[in-house]
Design an enzyme around this catalytic site. Structure first.
Site, PDB file in Angstrom:
ATOM      1  N   ILE A   1       0.884  -1.171   0.000  1.00 47.33           N
ATOM      2  CA  ILE A   1       0.000   0.000   0.000  1.00 47.33           C
ATOM      3  C   ILE A   1       0.916   1.214   0.000  1.00 47.33           C
ATOM      4  CG2 ILE A   1      -0.301  -0.145   2.524  1.00 47.33           C
ATOM      5  CD1 ILE A   1      -3.102   1.217   1.997  1.00 47.33           C
ATOM      6  N   ALA A   2       0.627   2.174  -0.857  1.00 45.17           N
ATOM      7  CA  ALA A   2       1.478   3.364  -0.934  1.00 45.17           C
ATOM      8  C   ALA A   2       0.649   4.558  -1.399  1.00 45.17           C
ATOM      9  CB  ALA A   2       2.628   3.135  -1.901  1.00 45.17           C
TER      10      ALA A   2
ATOM     11  N   GLU B   1       2.726  -7.884   6.463  1.00 43.48           N
ATOM     12  CA  GLU B   1       3.998  -7.684   7.161  1.00 43.48           C
ATOM     13  C   GLU B   1       4.364  -6.227   7.002  1.00 43.48           C
ATOM     14  OE1 GLU B   1       4.152  -9.961   4.481  1.00 43.48           O
ATOM     15  OE2 GLU B   1       3.769 -11.757   5.663  1.00 43.48           O
TER      16      GLU B   1
ATOM     17  N   ASN C   1       8.518   1.179  10.638  1.00 45.64           N
ATOM     18  CA  ASN C   1       7.579   1.969   9.820  1.00 45.64           C
ATOM     19  C   ASN C   1       6.378   2.422  10.655  1.00 45.64           C
ATOM     20  OD1 ASN C   1       6.009   3.120   7.837  1.00 45.64           O
ATOM     21  ND2 ASN C   1       6.294   1.461   6.364  1.00 45.64           N
TER      22      ASN C   1
ATOM     23  N   TYR D   1      -2.367   0.706  10.276  1.00 47.10           N
ATOM     24  CA  TYR D   1      -2.960  -0.629  10.380  1.00 47.10           C
ATOM     25  C   TYR D   1      -3.683  -0.807  11.717  1.00 47.10           C
ATOM     26  CZ  TYR D   1       0.104  -1.542   6.374  1.00 47.10           C
ATOM     27  OH  TYR D   1       0.736  -1.485   5.160  1.00 47.10           O
TER      28      TYR D   1
HETATM   29  N1  COA Z   1       2.605   9.276  11.499  1.00 46.13           N
HETATM   30  C1  COA Z   1       1.775   8.667  12.371  1.00 46.13           C
HETATM   31  N2  COA Z   1       0.611   8.067  11.992  1.00 46.13           N
HETATM   32  C2  COA Z   1       0.301   8.086  10.675  1.00 46.13           C
HETATM   33  C3  COA Z   1       1.129   8.713   9.707  1.00 46.13           C
HETATM   34  C4  COA Z   1       2.341   9.332  10.173  1.00 46.13           C
HETATM   35  N3  COA Z   1       3.186   9.931   9.313  1.00 46.13           N
HETATM   36  N4  COA Z   1       0.571   8.553   8.491  1.00 46.13           N
HETATM   37  C5  COA Z   1      -0.576   7.870   8.683  1.00 46.13           C
HETATM   38  N5  COA Z   1      -0.745   7.588  10.001  1.00 46.13           N
HETATM   39  C6  COA Z   1      -1.844   6.811  10.611  1.00 46.13           C
HETATM   40  C7  COA Z   1      -2.714   7.737  11.473  1.00 46.13           C
HETATM   41  O1  COA Z   1      -3.310   6.924  12.461  1.00 46.13           O
HETATM   42  C8  COA Z   1      -3.745   8.207  10.464  1.00 46.13           C
HETATM   43  O2  COA Z   1      -4.935   8.637  11.073  1.00 46.13           O
HETATM   44  P1  COA Z   1      -5.067  10.175  11.555  1.00 46.13           P
HETATM   45  O3  COA Z   1      -4.674  11.019  10.362  1.00 46.13           O
HETATM   46  O4  COA Z   1      -6.508  10.290  11.943  1.00 46.13           O
HETATM   47  O5  COA Z   1      -4.097  10.322  12.687  1.00 46.13           O
HETATM   48  C9  COA Z   1      -4.002   6.938   9.695  1.00 46.13           C
HETATM   49  O6  COA Z   1      -2.725   6.315   9.595  1.00 46.13           O
HETATM   50  C10 COA Z   1      -4.601   7.137   8.311  1.00 46.13           C
HETATM   51  O7  COA Z   1      -3.751   7.980   7.571  1.00 46.13           O
HETATM   52  P2  COA Z   1      -3.922   8.218   6.004  1.00 46.13           P
HETATM   53  O8  COA Z   1      -3.951   9.695   5.758  1.00 46.13           O
HETATM   54  O9  COA Z   1      -5.057   7.404   5.475  1.00 46.13           O
HETATM   55  O10 COA Z   1      -2.537   7.615   5.469  1.00 46.13           O
HETATM   56  P3  COA Z   1      -1.763   8.082   4.141  1.00 46.13           P
HETATM   57  O11 COA Z   1      -2.718   8.238   3.025  1.00 46.13           O
HETATM   58  O12 COA Z   1      -0.889   9.208   4.460  1.00 46.13           O
HETATM   59  O13 COA Z   1      -0.876   6.778   3.830  1.00 46.13           O
HETATM   60  C11 COA Z   1       0.991   5.292   4.189  1.00 46.13           C
HETATM   61  C12 COA Z   1      -0.146   6.091   4.857  1.00 46.13           C
HETATM   62  C13 COA Z   1       1.693   4.451   5.260  1.00 46.13           C
HETATM   63  C14 COA Z   1       0.428   4.352   3.129  1.00 46.13           C
HETATM   64  C15 COA Z   1       1.968   6.336   3.543  1.00 46.13           C
HETATM   65  O14 COA Z   1       2.662   7.011   4.569  1.00 46.13           O
HETATM   66  C16 COA Z   1       2.989   5.728   2.578  1.00 46.13           C
HETATM   67  O15 COA Z   1       2.711   5.574   1.378  1.00 46.13           O
HETATM   68  N6  COA Z   1       4.166   5.377   3.100  1.00 46.13           N
HETATM   69  C17 COA Z   1       5.237   4.797   2.251  1.00 46.13           C
HETATM   70  C18 COA Z   1       4.890   3.404   1.810  1.00 46.13           C
HETATM   71  C19 COA Z   1       4.722   2.456   2.988  1.00 46.13           C
HETATM   72  O16 COA Z   1       5.464   2.478   3.955  1.00 46.13           O
HETATM   73  N7  COA Z   1       3.705   1.551   2.873  1.00 46.13           N
HETATM   74  C20 COA Z   1       3.437   0.543   3.883  1.00 46.13           C
HETATM   75  C21 COA Z   1       4.199  -0.688   3.559  1.00 46.13           C
HETATM   76  S1  COA Z   1       3.882  -1.987   4.746  1.00 46.13           S
END
Ligand code: COA
Length: 145
Positions: free
Chosen positions: A69-70, A103, A108, A115
């Site tokens: 997921i990204a 996983e 991270n 999650y």
């Molecule tokens: N720090 C802490 N919590 C975080 C966060 C951060 N930087 N980013 C997301 N969250 C958590 C929070 O609980 C958030 O809820 P809140 O905004 O009400 O606090 C919740 O996730 C939902 O966030 P959302 O806005 O839907 O996430 P996102 O669209 O920014 O995407 C990732 C989150 C992880 C997919 C994004 O950071 C990403 O693409 N990272 C790089 C790729 C990666 O690591 N993928 C996972 C591989 S296992």
């Protein structure tokens, strides 16, 4: 923002996202092969014709394993990953899938927070699961999607 099934035309954009986000990104070829396989399922998040996020699962019997997921770094913290996961839960439920696992690198924190917010619980550590850099994985599960 719209969430829809991933199509062949999205492969280039998703491969770019992979390169932006991961040290061992999936190639266009592996994305293409997986998209054509019945055991994988992918969703993309699209904004003004641009793919800004995606999520994939592989389905084994009645369980879905999250492959990736990204979200594009310019669009983070806007609930896009949360929406993708909600939609994936829905799709999986319709396919009769009971549970989802994944996983994640133990370092991270954003992903682990995400999650947990979506109802996944930690179920143990897989030592040295990742390369580049070598790192343990946290295994997480969610039952009753
Ligand atoms: N720090 C802490 N919590 C975080 C966060 C951060 N930087 N980013 C997301 N969250 C958590 C929070 O609980 C958030 O809820 P809140 O905004 O009400 O606090 C919740 O996730 C939902 O966030 P959302 O806005 O839907 O996430 P996102 O669209 O920014 O995407 C990732 C989150 C992880 C997919 C994004 O950071 C990403 O693409 N990272 C790089 C790729 C990666 O690591 N993928 C996972 C591989 S296992």
């Amino acid at each position: 923002m719209q969430v829809r099934n991933m199509l062949q035309k999205d492969i280039k954009s998703v491969a770019e996202l992979e390169k932006q986000c991961f040290s061992q990104p999936w190639s266009e070829n592996s994305l293409k092969e997986s998209l054509e396989s019945k055991s994988y399922y992918f969703l993309v998040a699209e904004e003004a014709d641009e793919v800004i996020g995606y999520m994939g699962v592989t389905i084994i019997l009645e369980e879905a394993d999250v492959t990736n997921i990204a979200v594009n770094s310019e669009y983070r913290r806007q609930g896009i990953a949360e929406t993708l996961i909600h939609c994936m839960f829905q799709v999986c439920k319709e396919k009769g899938i009971q549970a989802m696992t994944l996983e994640v690198r133990v370092s991270n924190k954003p992903a682990i927070q995400l999650y947990k917010k979506m109802g996944f619980c930690s179920a143990g550590i897989r030592k040295n699961f990742y390369q580049k850099p070598i790192e343990d994985a946290m295994i997480m599960w969610k039952y009753q999607l």
